[in-house]
Design an enzyme around this catalytic site. Structure first.
Site, PDB file in Angstrom:
ATOM      1  N   LYS A 170       0.870  -1.188   0.000  1.00  0.00           N
ATOM      2  CA  LYS A 170       0.000   0.000   0.000  1.00  0.00           C
ATOM      3  C   LYS A 170       0.900   1.228   0.000  1.00  0.00           C
ATOM      4  O   LYS A 170       1.429   1.624   1.029  1.00  0.00           O
ATOM      5  CB  LYS A 170      -0.910   0.009   1.231  1.00  0.00           C
ATOM      6  CG  LYS A 170      -2.097   0.915   1.053  1.00  0.00           C
ATOM      7  CD  LYS A 170      -2.090   2.168   1.723  1.00  0.00           C
ATOM      8  CE  LYS A 170      -1.661   3.294   2.269  1.00  0.00           C
ATOM      9  NZ  LYS A 170      -1.675   4.518   1.473  1.00  0.00           N
ATOM     10  N   CYS A 279      13.697  10.463   8.331  1.00  0.00           N
ATOM     11  CA  CYS A 279      13.391  10.019   9.697  1.00  0.00           C
ATOM     12  C   CYS A 279      14.621  10.029  10.593  1.00  0.00           C
ATOM     13  O   CYS A 279      14.525  10.298  11.779  1.00  0.00           O
ATOM     14  CB  CYS A 279      12.773   8.635   9.665  1.00  0.00           C
ATOM     15  SG  CYS A 279      13.754   7.475   8.710  1.00  0.00           S
TER      16      CYS A 279
HETATM   17  P1  TAP Z   1       2.021   8.419   7.950  1.00  0.00           P
HETATM   18  O1  TAP Z   1       1.010   9.475   7.900  1.00  0.00           O
HETATM   19  O2  TAP Z   1       2.122   7.601   9.176  1.00  0.00           O
HETATM   20  O3  TAP Z   1       1.719   7.484   6.675  1.00  0.00           O
HETATM   21  C1  TAP Z   1       2.497   6.366   6.359  1.00  0.00           C
HETATM   22  C2  TAP Z   1       1.645   5.374   5.604  1.00  0.00           C
HETATM   23  O4  TAP Z   1       0.639   4.865   6.471  1.00  0.00           O
HETATM   24  C3  TAP Z   1       0.924   5.978   4.405  1.00  0.00           C
HETATM   25  O5  TAP Z   1       0.895   5.024   3.370  1.00  0.00           O
HETATM   26  C4  TAP Z   1      -0.471   6.220   4.961  1.00  0.00           C
HETATM   27  O6  TAP Z   1      -1.485   6.265   3.983  1.00  0.00           O
HETATM   28  C5  TAP Z   1      -0.636   4.990   5.852  1.00  0.00           C
HETATM   29  N1  TAP Z   1      -1.679   5.115   6.871  1.00  0.00           N
HETATM   30  C6  TAP Z   1      -2.274   6.242   7.347  1.00  0.00           C
HETATM   31  N2  TAP Z   1      -3.223   5.923   8.264  1.00  0.00           N
HETATM   32  C7  TAP Z   1      -3.234   4.569   8.351  1.00  0.00           C
HETATM   33  C8  TAP Z   1      -3.981   3.635   9.143  1.00  0.00           C
HETATM   34  N3  TAP Z   1      -4.916   4.021  10.019  1.00  0.00           N
HETATM   35  N4  TAP Z   1      -3.711   2.326   8.987  1.00  0.00           N
HETATM   36  C9  TAP Z   1      -2.762   1.896   8.137  1.00  0.00           C
HETATM   37  N5  TAP Z   1      -2.031   2.725   7.365  1.00  0.00           N
HETATM   38  C10 TAP Z   1      -2.260   4.049   7.482  1.00  0.00           C
HETATM   39  O7  TAP Z   1       3.484   8.932   7.701  1.00  0.00           O
HETATM   40  P2  TAP Z   1       3.985   9.866   6.553  1.00  0.00           P
HETATM   41  O8  TAP Z   1       3.511  11.236   6.847  1.00  0.00           O
HETATM   42  O9  TAP Z   1       3.663   9.270   5.239  1.00  0.00           O
HETATM   43  O10 TAP Z   1       5.581   9.735   6.748  1.00  0.00           O
HETATM   44  C11 TAP Z   1       6.270  10.506   7.651  1.00  0.00           C
HETATM   45  C12 TAP Z   1       6.583   9.738   8.928  1.00  0.00           C
HETATM   46  O11 TAP Z   1       7.256   8.518   8.623  1.00  0.00           O
HETATM   47  C13 TAP Z   1       7.537  10.488   9.820  1.00  0.00           C
HETATM   48  O12 TAP Z   1       7.130  10.395  11.143  1.00  0.00           O
HETATM   49  C14 TAP Z   1       8.858   9.764   9.633  1.00  0.00           C
HETATM   50  O13 TAP Z   1       9.774   9.869  10.658  1.00  0.00           O
HETATM   51  C15 TAP Z   1       8.410   8.378   9.445  1.00  0.00           C
HETATM   52  N6  TAP Z   1       9.433   7.619   8.747  1.00  0.00           N
HETATM   53  C16 TAP Z   1      10.128   6.673   9.446  1.00  0.00           C
HETATM   54  C17 TAP Z   1      11.125   5.956   8.825  1.00  0.00           C
HETATM   55  C18 TAP Z   1      11.857   4.908   9.576  1.00  0.00           C
HETATM   56  S1  TAP Z   1      12.690   3.824   8.728  1.00  0.00           S
HETATM   57  N7  TAP Z   1      11.839   4.828  10.848  1.00  0.00           N
HETATM   58  C19 TAP Z   1      11.410   6.172   7.494  1.00  0.00           C
HETATM   59  C20 TAP Z   1      10.698   7.145   6.827  1.00  0.00           C
HETATM   60  C21 TAP Z   1       9.682   7.852   7.468  1.00  0.00           C
HETATM   61  P3  TAP Z   1      -1.907   7.616   3.217  1.00  0.00           P
HETATM   62  O14 TAP Z   1      -1.634   7.310   1.798  1.00  0.00           O
HETATM   63  O15 TAP Z   1      -3.358   7.809   3.487  1.00  0.00           O
HETATM   64  O16 TAP Z   1      -1.087   8.729   3.749  1.00  0.00           O
END
Ligand code: TAP
Length: 469
Positions: A170, A279
């Protein structure tokens, strides 16, 4: 205009069960750059059924058979690497040199690493009276974010394939193009039907359908902490394994013996890379209090030297991913000023001359570790410099965080820097730089519970079985 309206299920490009589309916005222009379909739980059911059927055979393949498939993917990935990079630039605003450079290099690196690990990996091992077998966990739901799209997708798909798992990806709505091209790559490379499936759509619909699904064995999630919590709760009813890679607020400690100007410049430029949307970014720069004046001078110069502009042009930094991300970052910059941090570069609003696109000024504050800007993950080009008195103080500040993902130590005495690293409660620490695709990557504390990259990334997708006697 990219119209990627089909899903990839059971080896076919198929229409969604119920048609519904969404615009994809280019963050550099604020214009619509394409469309995707938003799937429903019915699409997830189809994809999970296909993955379950395929697992019966893929889960039984030999390592050699899976290696051949990974090598075929590698040839196709290399052929389409530039297209992937261009798509990344368009979907999330990374400068083209970065999109076609480090972004796609990370995907390629995880693929090559999966091949190397699979060549040597021991799926069976006799220990005393026990035969220990590592077996694929089964059908996996892979949920990924937009900030390093190929990195986060490839670091899941390739170890999962290598382990013998089948999967449903996804991708993020904000950055769906590169994932679509990757699905085409897997299709052309001849990944057997049902082994890899992709359904686009919102996290609350597709992500939830995967997390709660009876027939999904594992979820691997990279993204924000609140969504990680929600997925864990959703997955609890069916006792599935949940691997979480979440946010960070990593400390970069510059030791007293380090050459200051270059290290401060590297840390500042590093924070601004990918518009601060990394991140593991070193978003808290810890420096000796006694040398704060020199640090301020070097950081100001470095931040002011970061060029910002059209990702199709020759600039170091493009926009951030979306209007909402832009607004969140602006609120944090305001908050930093309100709580009394000293603004030494950047600040509110877009950089001069950029009236369209979600561009943020490379911003640097001098503050303390109690401030909100030092505690929350801002996920934008905002660095907070914090002074320390001695090494114990530096370690205490570094560890005083809810997160524990990355860390950096710069110093001439490498053994001293390593000893400080040993005391830091965080998953990966870079001593004077360096890079290794085989180094396990993941978080302590609220930064998550999984370990991806290299051989550790395989264990995420494996069950352990004991055959005794
Ligand atoms: P999120 O808003 O958490 O979204 C990540 C993914 O989860 C997206 O595909 C999102 O779908 C999906 N999602 C949203 N709500 C969900 C639910 N209720 N159930 C299952 N999936 C759901 O994060 P983001 O804004 O895309 O990314 C930024 C965050 O990722 C930051 O906090 C960053 O630090 C973290 N990050 C961590 C790492 C590692 S390796 N630790 C690497 C990169 C990023 P949608 O398409 O609807 O948004």
């Amino acid at each position: 205009m990219r119209d990627y309206l089909k899903f990839y299920i059971d080896g076919q490009w198929v229409d969604p069960v119920a048609p519904k589309t969404a615009d994809v916005i280019n963050p550099a222009t604020e214009e619509v750059s394409g469309h995707i379909s938003l799937g429903s739980a019915a699409d997830v059911d189809k994809a999970v059924a296909a993955a379950r059927r395929a697992f019966a055979t893929w889960g039984e393949t030999s390592a050699q058979e899976r290696l051949e498939v990974l090598e075929a993917i590698q040839a196709e990935y290399l052929r389409r690497e530039k297209e992937l990079g261009e798509a990344i630039t368009e979907e999330m605003g990374a400068p083209l040199a970065l999109g076609c450079g480090f972004h796609t290099l990370l995907g390629k690196g995880h693929l090559q690493t999966a091949i190397e690990v699979l060549r040597e990996f021991k799926f069976e091992e006799q220990r005393g009276a026990t035969l220990i077998r590592k077996e694929p966990i089964g059908v996996c739901g892979l949920i990924t974010p937009w900030n390093w799209p190929m990195n986060q997708t490839c670091v899941k798909i390739f170890p999962a394939l290598a382990a013998g798992c089948t999967m449903i990806l996804k991708p993020p709505q904000l950055a769906p193009f590169s994932a679509h091209i990757l699905a085409e790559i897997l299709d052309t490379a001849g990944v057997p039907a049902g082994v890899f499936n992709m359904v686009q759509g919102s996290g609350s619909v597709i992500g939830t359908a995967l997390s709660t699904h009876q027939d999904v064995d594992m979820i691997s999630f990279t993204g924000s902490e609140p969504v990680g919590v929600q997925i864990t709760k959703d997955a609890a009813e069916t006792i599935k394994r949940v691997g979480l890679e979440l946010g960070g607020k990593s400390a970069w400690i510059i030791l007293d013996d380090a050459e200051l100007a270059n290290n401060v410049a590297a840390a500042t430029a590093g924070m601004m890379g990918n518009s601060g949307q990394t991140c593991s970014a070193g978003s808290r720069l810890l420096v000796p209090n006694s040398r704060m004046d020199e640090v301020i001078k070097a950081a100001t110069e470095a931040a002011n030297g970061v060029t910002v502009g059209d990702p199709q042009g020759n600039f170091a930094m493009g926009p951030v991913v979306s209007k909402s991300q832009y607004n969140i970052i602006q609120e944090y910059i305001q908050k930093g000023q309100d709580e009394g941090a000293q603004l030494i570069a950047g600040g509110l609003g877009r950089p001069e001359g950029l009236d369209k696109g979600w561009y943020v000024k490379p911003t640097v504050f001098v503050g303390n570790n109690d401030m909100v800007i030092a505690r929350d993950e801002i996920f934008g080009p905002v660095l907070v410099i914090i002074g320390y008195d001695d090494v114990d103080d530096a370690v205490a500040i570094a560890n005083d965080s809810n997160f524990g993902l990355g860390g950096y130590v710069s110093g001439v005495d490498v053994e001293a820097a390593r000893n400080i690293s040993r005391r830091m409660r965080t998953g990966a620490i870079w001593v004077n730089g360096g890079f290794d695709f085989h180094a396990p990557f993941g978080g302590y504390k609220r930064s998550g519970n999984g370990r991806e990259w290299g051989e550790h990334g395989f264990h995420e997708y494996l069950e352990v079985k004991s055959i005794i006697g």
